[in-house]
Write an enzyme that holds these catalytic residues in place. Structure first.
Site, PDB file in Angstrom:
ATOM      1  N   HIS A 191     -60.023  17.895  43.794  1.00 54.58           N
ATOM      2  CA  HIS A 191     -60.179  16.332  44.069  1.00 54.58           C
ATOM      3  C   HIS A 191     -59.965  16.027  45.496  1.00 54.58           C
ATOM      4  CE1 HIS A 191     -55.989  14.871  44.872  1.00 54.58           C
ATOM      5  NE2 HIS A 191     -55.780  15.849  43.409  1.00 54.58           N
ATOM      6  N   ASP A 240     -56.985  16.990  49.401  1.00 54.52           N
ATOM      7  CA  ASP A 240     -56.876  15.893  50.497  1.00 54.52           C
ATOM      8  C   ASP A 240     -58.138  15.118  50.947  1.00 54.52           C
ATOM      9  OD1 ASP A 240     -54.198  16.214  50.672  1.00 54.52           O
ATOM     10  OD2 ASP A 240     -54.104  17.302  52.552  1.00 54.52           O
ATOM     11  N   ASN A 296     -51.706   9.920  37.593  1.00 56.00           N
ATOM     12  CA  ASN A 296     -50.720  10.678  38.376  1.00 56.00           C
ATOM     13  C   ASN A 296     -49.204  10.211  37.869  1.00 56.00           C
ATOM     14  OD1 ASN A 296     -49.249  12.012  40.550  1.00 56.00           O
ATOM     15  ND2 ASN A 296     -50.019  10.813  42.159  1.00 56.00           N
ATOM     16  N   GLU A 349     -60.574  12.668  48.324  1.00 58.90           N
ATOM     17  CA  GLU A 349     -60.152  11.378  48.353  1.00 58.90           C
ATOM     18  C   GLU A 349     -61.007  10.619  49.466  1.00 58.90           C
ATOM     19  OE1 GLU A 349     -55.910  11.256  50.600  1.00 58.90           O
ATOM     20  OE2 GLU A 349     -56.183  12.732  48.736  1.00 58.90           O
ATOM     21  N   TYR A 352     -51.565  22.274  38.240  1.00 62.48           N
ATOM     22  CA  TYR A 352     -51.778  21.331  39.319  1.00 62.48           C
ATOM     23  C   TYR A 352     -51.278  21.961  40.528  1.00 62.48           C
ATOM     24  CZ  TYR A 352     -52.679  17.409  42.352  1.00 62.48           C
ATOM     25  OH  TYR A 352     -52.984  16.511  43.246  1.00 62.48           O
ATOM     26  N   ASP A 406     -46.375  15.145  54.059  1.00 66.46           N
ATOM     27  CA  ASP A 406     -47.589  15.088  53.321  1.00 66.46           C
ATOM     28  C   ASP A 406     -48.371  14.043  54.328  1.00 66.46           C
ATOM     29  OD1 ASP A 406     -49.901  15.194  51.970  1.00 66.46           O
ATOM     30  OD2 ASP A 406     -49.024  13.987  50.082  1.00 66.46           O
ATOM     31  N   ARG A 451     -61.127  11.117  44.081  1.00 66.54           N
ATOM     32  CA  ARG A 451     -59.793  10.182  44.086  1.00 66.54           C
ATOM     33  C   ARG A 451     -60.050   8.932  44.889  1.00 66.54           C
ATOM     34  NH1 ARG A 451     -53.682  11.981  46.440  1.00 66.54           N
ATOM     35  NH2 ARG A 451     -53.613   9.887  47.501  1.00 66.54           N
ATOM     36  N   CYS A 474     -49.166  10.545  51.910  1.00 66.11           N
ATOM     37  CA  CYS A 474     -49.104  10.166  50.437  1.00 66.11           C
ATOM     38  C   CYS A 474     -49.539   8.973  50.041  1.00 66.11           C
ATOM     39  CB  CYS A 474     -47.389  10.484  50.455  1.00 66.11           C
ATOM     40  SG  CYS A 474     -46.965  10.100  48.812  1.00 66.11           S
ATOM     41  N   ASP A 534     -55.503  19.792  44.791  1.00 66.90           N
ATOM     42  CA  ASP A 534     -55.600  18.772  45.789  1.00 66.90           C
ATOM     43  C   ASP A 534     -55.946  18.967  47.082  1.00 66.90           C
ATOM     44  OD1 ASP A 534     -55.060  16.542  47.470  1.00 66.90           O
ATOM     45  OD2 ASP A 534     -52.939  16.229  47.233  1.00 66.90           O
ATOM     46  N   GLU A 536     -55.489   6.212  42.222  1.00 66.27           N
ATOM     47  CA  GLU A 536     -54.382   6.466  42.582  1.00 66.27           C
ATOM     48  C   GLU A 536     -53.409   5.127  42.786  1.00 66.27           C
ATOM     49  OE1 GLU A 536     -51.690   8.138  42.620  1.00 66.27           O
ATOM     50  OE2 GLU A 536     -51.322   9.270  44.416  1.00 66.27           O
TER      51      GLU A 536
END
Length: 300
Positions: free
Chosen positions: A117, A92, A214, A119, A49, A63, A162, A127, A90, A192
Protein backbone atom coordinates in the site's frame (compact mmCIF):
# COMPACT_ATOMS: atom_id res chain seq x y z
CA UNK A 1 12.26 -27.18 4.18
CA UNK A 2 14.04 -23.96 3.29
CA UNK A 3 11.53 -21.52 1.80
CA UNK A 4 7.94 -21.33 0.56
CA UNK A 5 6.63 -24.13 -1.64
CA UNK A 6 4.78 -21.58 -3.80
CA UNK A 7 6.25 -19.19 -6.34
CA UNK A 8 5.52 -15.49 -5.68
CA UNK A 9 3.26 -15.23 -8.73
CA UNK A 10 1.15 -18.12 -7.44
CA UNK A 11 0.79 -16.51 -4.02
CA UNK A 12 -0.37 -13.30 -5.68
CA UNK A 13 -2.85 -15.13 -7.88
CA UNK A 14 -4.34 -17.00 -4.94
CA UNK A 15 -4.51 -13.82 -2.86
CA UNK A 16 -6.41 -11.94 -5.56
CA UNK A 17 -8.61 -14.94 -6.21
CA UNK A 18 -9.55 -15.15 -2.55
CA UNK A 19 -10.29 -11.43 -2.34
CA UNK A 20 -12.57 -11.71 -5.37
CA UNK A 21 -14.20 -14.99 -4.41
CA UNK A 22 -15.37 -14.52 -0.82
CA UNK A 23 -16.91 -11.93 1.46
CA UNK A 24 -14.96 -13.24 4.42
CA UNK A 25 -12.29 -11.19 6.17
CA UNK A 26 -8.66 -12.05 5.44
CA UNK A 27 -6.62 -11.78 8.64
CA UNK A 28 -3.03 -10.53 8.32
CA UNK A 29 -1.06 -10.24 11.57
CA UNK A 30 2.15 -8.26 11.32
CA UNK A 31 5.36 -10.30 11.23
CA UNK A 32 8.46 -8.76 12.79
CA UNK A 33 10.83 -11.37 11.33
CA UNK A 34 10.70 -14.44 9.07
CA UNK A 35 10.21 -16.89 11.96
CA UNK A 36 7.15 -15.02 13.21
CA UNK A 37 5.72 -15.19 9.67
CA UNK A 38 6.02 -18.96 9.78
CA UNK A 39 4.23 -18.95 13.14
CA UNK A 40 1.43 -16.83 11.66
CA UNK A 41 0.98 -19.47 8.96
CA UNK A 42 1.11 -22.29 11.51
CA UNK A 43 -1.71 -20.64 13.49
CA UNK A 44 -4.05 -20.62 10.50
CA UNK A 45 -4.15 -17.00 9.38
CA UNK A 46 -4.73 -16.02 5.76
CA UNK A 47 -1.79 -13.69 5.20
CA UNK A 48 1.17 -11.79 6.62
CA UNK A 49 1.60 -8.05 6.96
CA UNK A 50 4.91 -6.17 7.05
CA UNK A 51 4.53 -2.85 8.85
CA UNK A 52 6.76 0.10 8.10
CA UNK A 53 6.62 0.99 11.79
CA UNK A 54 7.86 -2.49 12.70
CA UNK A 55 10.69 -2.42 10.16
CA UNK A 56 11.75 0.96 11.54
CA UNK A 57 11.45 -0.16 15.17
CA UNK A 58 13.44 -3.30 14.43
CA UNK A 59 16.23 -0.98 13.26
CA UNK A 60 15.85 1.12 16.41
CA UNK A 61 14.27 4.00 14.47
CA UNK A 62 10.98 5.92 14.84
CA UNK A 63 8.32 5.62 12.15
CA UNK A 64 9.00 8.99 10.50
CA UNK A 65 10.14 7.99 7.03
CA UNK A 66 13.75 7.16 7.89
CA UNK A 67 13.80 3.65 6.40
CA UNK A 68 14.72 3.14 2.77
CA UNK A 69 13.15 1.08 0.01
CA UNK A 70 16.17 -1.23 0.12
CA UNK A 71 15.72 -1.91 3.84
CA UNK A 72 11.98 -2.51 3.55
CA UNK A 73 12.28 -4.71 0.46
CA UNK A 74 15.02 -6.80 2.03
CA UNK A 75 13.07 -7.50 5.20
CA UNK A 76 9.81 -8.03 3.30
CA UNK A 77 11.51 -10.50 0.97
CA UNK A 78 13.02 -12.42 3.89
CA UNK A 79 9.57 -12.69 5.44
CA UNK A 80 7.68 -13.52 2.23
CA UNK A 81 9.97 -16.37 1.20
CA UNK A 82 9.47 -18.14 4.54
CA UNK A 83 5.72 -18.75 4.18
CA UNK A 84 3.19 -19.90 1.62
CA UNK A 85 0.91 -17.07 2.74
CA UNK A 86 0.66 -13.82 0.75
CA UNK A 87 2.62 -10.93 2.22
CA UNK A 88 1.27 -7.37 2.14
CA UNK A 89 3.85 -4.62 2.67
CA UNK A 90 3.65 -1.06 3.95
CA UNK A 91 5.43 1.01 1.29
CA UNK A 92 4.92 4.36 3.04
CA UNK A 93 4.64 7.14 0.44
CA UNK A 94 6.32 5.08 -2.26
CA UNK A 95 9.73 6.34 -1.10
CA UNK A 96 9.64 9.50 -3.14
CA UNK A 97 7.82 11.00 -6.11
CA UNK A 98 5.40 9.07 -8.39
CA UNK A 99 8.27 7.57 -10.38
CA UNK A 100 9.69 6.23 -7.11
CA UNK A 101 6.32 4.60 -6.40
CA UNK A 102 6.57 2.74 -9.72
CA UNK A 103 10.10 1.61 -8.85
CA UNK A 104 8.91 0.54 -5.41
CA UNK A 105 6.29 -1.72 -6.97
CA UNK A 106 8.84 -3.44 -9.18
CA UNK A 107 11.34 -3.80 -6.35
CA UNK A 108 8.71 -5.40 -4.12
CA UNK A 109 7.56 -7.64 -6.95
CA UNK A 110 11.14 -8.86 -7.20
CA UNK A 111 11.20 -9.37 -3.43
CA UNK A 112 8.34 -11.87 -3.77
CA UNK A 113 5.57 -10.10 -1.88
CA UNK A 114 1.91 -10.20 -2.89
CA UNK A 115 1.08 -6.53 -2.63
CA UNK A 116 1.77 -3.15 -1.07
CA UNK A 117 0.00 0.00 0.00
CA UNK A 118 1.08 3.53 -0.83
CA UNK A 119 -0.21 6.46 1.22
CA UNK A 120 -1.03 10.12 0.73
CA UNK A 121 1.06 11.66 3.50
CA UNK A 122 3.74 14.22 2.74
CA UNK A 123 7.40 13.24 2.85
CA UNK A 124 8.70 12.47 5.39
CA UNK A 125 5.65 10.59 6.67
CA UNK A 126 4.84 9.73 10.27
CA UNK A 127 2.78 7.12 12.06
CA UNK A 128 -0.85 7.45 11.02
CA UNK A 129 -2.04 7.56 14.62
CA UNK A 130 0.17 10.47 15.69
CA UNK A 131 -0.85 14.11 15.66
CA UNK A 132 0.84 16.51 13.28
CA UNK A 133 0.75 14.42 10.12
CA UNK A 134 0.00 16.10 6.80
CA UNK A 135 -1.37 14.81 3.51
CA UNK A 136 -0.61 15.77 -0.05
CA UNK A 137 -3.22 17.28 -2.33
CA UNK A 138 -5.56 14.96 -4.18
CA UNK A 139 -3.78 15.33 -7.51
CA UNK A 140 -0.46 14.19 -6.01
CA UNK A 141 -2.14 11.29 -4.22
CA UNK A 142 -3.77 10.16 -7.46
CA UNK A 143 -0.47 10.40 -9.35
CA UNK A 144 1.25 8.16 -6.78
CA UNK A 145 -1.39 5.47 -7.13
CA UNK A 146 -1.53 5.70 -10.89
CA UNK A 147 2.26 5.43 -11.13
CA UNK A 148 2.28 2.39 -8.85
CA UNK A 149 -0.42 0.68 -10.93
CA UNK A 150 1.35 1.47 -14.20
CA UNK A 151 4.68 0.30 -12.79
CA UNK A 152 3.66 -3.22 -11.93
CA UNK A 153 4.45 -6.07 -14.29
CA UNK A 154 2.35 -8.76 -12.60
CA UNK A 155 -1.35 -7.83 -12.81
CA UNK A 156 -1.99 -9.91 -9.68
CA UNK A 157 0.34 -7.73 -7.60
CA UNK A 158 -2.08 -5.88 -5.29
CA UNK A 159 -1.73 -2.10 -5.27
CA UNK A 160 -3.59 -0.68 -2.30
CA UNK A 161 -4.14 3.03 -1.66
CA UNK A 162 -3.98 4.32 1.89
CA UNK A 163 -5.36 7.71 2.88
CA UNK A 164 -4.70 9.55 6.13
CA UNK A 165 -7.04 12.42 5.35
CA UNK A 166 -9.80 11.34 7.77
CA UNK A 167 -7.99 12.69 10.84
CA UNK A 168 -7.35 16.03 9.14
CA UNK A 169 -10.40 16.84 7.04
CA UNK A 170 -13.14 14.47 8.14
CA UNK A 171 -14.95 11.39 6.90
CA UNK A 172 -16.68 12.95 3.90
CA UNK A 173 -13.37 14.08 2.42
CA UNK A 174 -11.89 10.66 3.14
CA UNK A 175 -14.73 8.95 1.28
CA UNK A 176 -14.31 11.26 -1.70
CA UNK A 177 -10.56 10.59 -1.70
CA UNK A 178 -10.85 6.81 -1.63
CA UNK A 179 -13.25 7.02 -4.57
CA UNK A 180 -10.70 9.03 -6.51
CA UNK A 181 -7.89 6.61 -5.60
CA UNK A 182 -9.97 3.68 -6.82
CA UNK A 183 -10.65 5.57 -10.05
CA UNK A 184 -6.86 5.93 -10.35
CA UNK A 185 -6.54 2.14 -10.35
CA UNK A 186 -6.19 1.09 -6.70
CA UNK A 187 -7.16 -2.55 -6.18
CA UNK A 188 -8.07 -1.96 -2.52
CA UNK A 189 -8.18 0.92 -0.03
CA UNK A 190 -6.82 1.51 3.46
CA UNK A 191 -8.59 4.37 5.25
CA UNK A 192 -6.34 5.12 8.21
CA UNK A 193 -7.48 6.17 11.70
CA UNK A 194 -11.22 5.74 11.28
CA UNK A 195 -13.08 6.16 14.54
CA UNK A 196 -15.69 3.40 14.46
CA UNK A 197 -17.61 0.76 12.59
CA UNK A 198 -20.00 3.24 11.02
CA UNK A 199 -17.07 4.94 9.32
CA UNK A 200 -15.76 1.65 7.94
CA UNK A 201 -19.25 0.91 6.66
CA UNK A 202 -19.41 4.31 4.95
CA UNK A 203 -16.13 3.71 3.15
CA UNK A 204 -17.00 0.13 2.19
CA UNK A 205 -20.34 1.20 0.73
CA UNK A 206 -18.66 3.96 -1.31
CA UNK A 207 -16.26 1.75 -3.29
CA UNK A 208 -16.38 -1.62 -5.01
CA UNK A 209 -12.90 -2.77 -3.95
CA UNK A 210 -11.77 -4.43 -0.70
CA UNK A 211 -11.38 -2.21 2.36
CA UNK A 212 -8.62 -2.80 4.93
CA UNK A 213 -9.00 -2.09 8.65
CA UNK A 214 -5.95 -1.32 10.77
CA UNK A 215 -6.49 -2.67 14.28
CA UNK A 216 -3.39 -1.24 15.87
CA UNK A 217 -3.17 -0.87 19.62
CA UNK A 218 -2.97 2.47 21.43
CA UNK A 219 -4.16 4.39 18.36
CA UNK A 220 -7.02 6.73 17.61
CA UNK A 221 -9.58 4.08 16.71
CA UNK A 222 -11.39 1.42 18.70
CA UNK A 223 -10.32 -2.21 18.57
CA UNK A 224 -13.04 -4.17 16.78
CA UNK A 225 -13.45 -7.91 16.37
CA UNK A 226 -13.16 -9.63 13.02
CA UNK A 227 -16.89 -10.36 13.08
CA UNK A 228 -17.72 -6.70 13.68
CA UNK A 229 -15.48 -5.62 10.85
CA UNK A 230 -16.95 -8.22 8.51
CA UNK A 231 -20.44 -6.89 9.21
CA UNK A 232 -19.18 -3.38 8.40
CA UNK A 233 -17.96 -4.50 4.97
CA UNK A 234 -14.24 -4.80 5.74
CA UNK A 235 -12.37 -7.46 3.74
CA UNK A 236 -8.84 -7.32 5.20
CA UNK A 237 -7.76 -6.71 8.78
CA UNK A 238 -4.21 -6.15 9.98
CA UNK A 239 -2.73 -6.16 13.48
CA UNK A 240 0.53 -4.51 12.39
CA UNK A 241 2.56 -4.22 15.60
CA UNK A 242 0.85 -6.69 17.95
CA UNK A 243 3.43 -9.48 17.74
CA UNK A 244 6.36 -7.09 18.16
CA UNK A 245 4.70 -5.48 21.18
CA UNK A 246 3.97 -8.87 22.72
CA UNK A 247 7.52 -10.06 22.14
CA UNK A 248 9.16 -6.88 23.42
CA UNK A 249 6.87 -6.72 26.43
CA UNK A 250 7.78 -10.26 27.43
CA UNK A 251 11.46 -9.63 26.71
CA UNK A 252 11.40 -6.58 28.98
CA UNK A 253 9.79 -8.54 31.81
CA UNK A 254 12.28 -11.36 31.32
CA UNK A 255 15.24 -9.03 31.52
CA UNK A 256 13.83 -7.54 34.72
CA UNK A 257 13.68 -11.05 36.17
CA UNK A 258 17.28 -11.75 35.14
CA UNK A 259 18.49 -8.47 36.58
CA UNK A 260 16.67 -9.04 39.87
CA UNK A 261 17.27 -12.76 40.45
CA UNK A 262 20.28 -13.60 38.32
CA UNK A 263 18.60 -16.64 36.77
CA UNK A 264 15.92 -17.41 34.19
CA UNK A 265 14.64 -20.45 36.13
CA UNK A 266 11.20 -18.94 36.76
CA UNK A 267 10.81 -17.93 33.11
CA UNK A 268 10.99 -21.34 31.47
CA UNK A 269 7.24 -21.90 31.27
CA UNK A 270 6.88 -18.55 29.45
CA UNK A 271 9.45 -19.44 26.79
CA UNK A 272 9.00 -21.25 23.50
CA UNK A 273 10.45 -24.68 24.13
CA UNK A 274 13.43 -25.71 22.02
CA UNK A 275 11.40 -28.62 20.64
CA UNK A 276 8.66 -26.24 19.48
CA UNK A 277 11.23 -23.95 17.86
CA UNK A 278 12.84 -26.87 16.03
CA UNK A 279 9.43 -28.03 14.87
CA UNK A 280 8.57 -24.57 13.55
CA UNK A 281 11.92 -24.33 11.77
CA UNK A 282 11.30 -27.86 10.36
CA UNK A 283 14.47 -29.59 11.42
CA UNK A 284 12.81 -32.88 10.42
CA UNK A 285 12.48 -31.68 6.84
CA UNK A 286 16.18 -30.97 6.69
CA UNK A 287 16.83 -34.41 8.16
CA UNK A 288 14.86 -36.02 5.37
CA UNK A 289 16.96 -34.11 2.88
CA UNK A 290 20.31 -34.77 4.54
CA UNK A 291 20.59 -37.15 7.48
CA UNK A 292 23.93 -35.66 8.46
CA UNK A 293 22.23 -32.37 9.34
CA UNK A 294 19.73 -33.57 11.93
CA UNK A 295 20.44 -36.82 13.72
CA UNK A 296 19.26 -36.16 17.27
CA UNK A 297 16.05 -35.66 19.25
CA UNK A 298 15.16 -32.90 21.66
CA UNK A 299 13.80 -34.01 25.01
CA UNK A 300 10.96 -32.04 26.53
Amino acid sequence: MLYSTLAPAEKRRLFCERLRGTDDVLRLPGAFNPLSARLIERKGFEGVYVSGAVVAADLGLPDIGLTTLTEVAQRAGQIARMTDLPTLVDADTGFGEPMNAARTVQTLEDAGVAGMHVEDQVNPKRCGHLDGKQVVDLDTAVKRVRAAVEGRRDPDFLVMARTDVRALEGLDVAVDRVRALVDAGADAVFPEALTGLAEFEAVASAVDVPVLANMTEFGKGRLHTVDELRDAGVRIVIWPVSLLRLAMGEASRGLDELAERGTQARLLDRMQHRADLYDLIDYEGYSAFDGDVFDFTVER
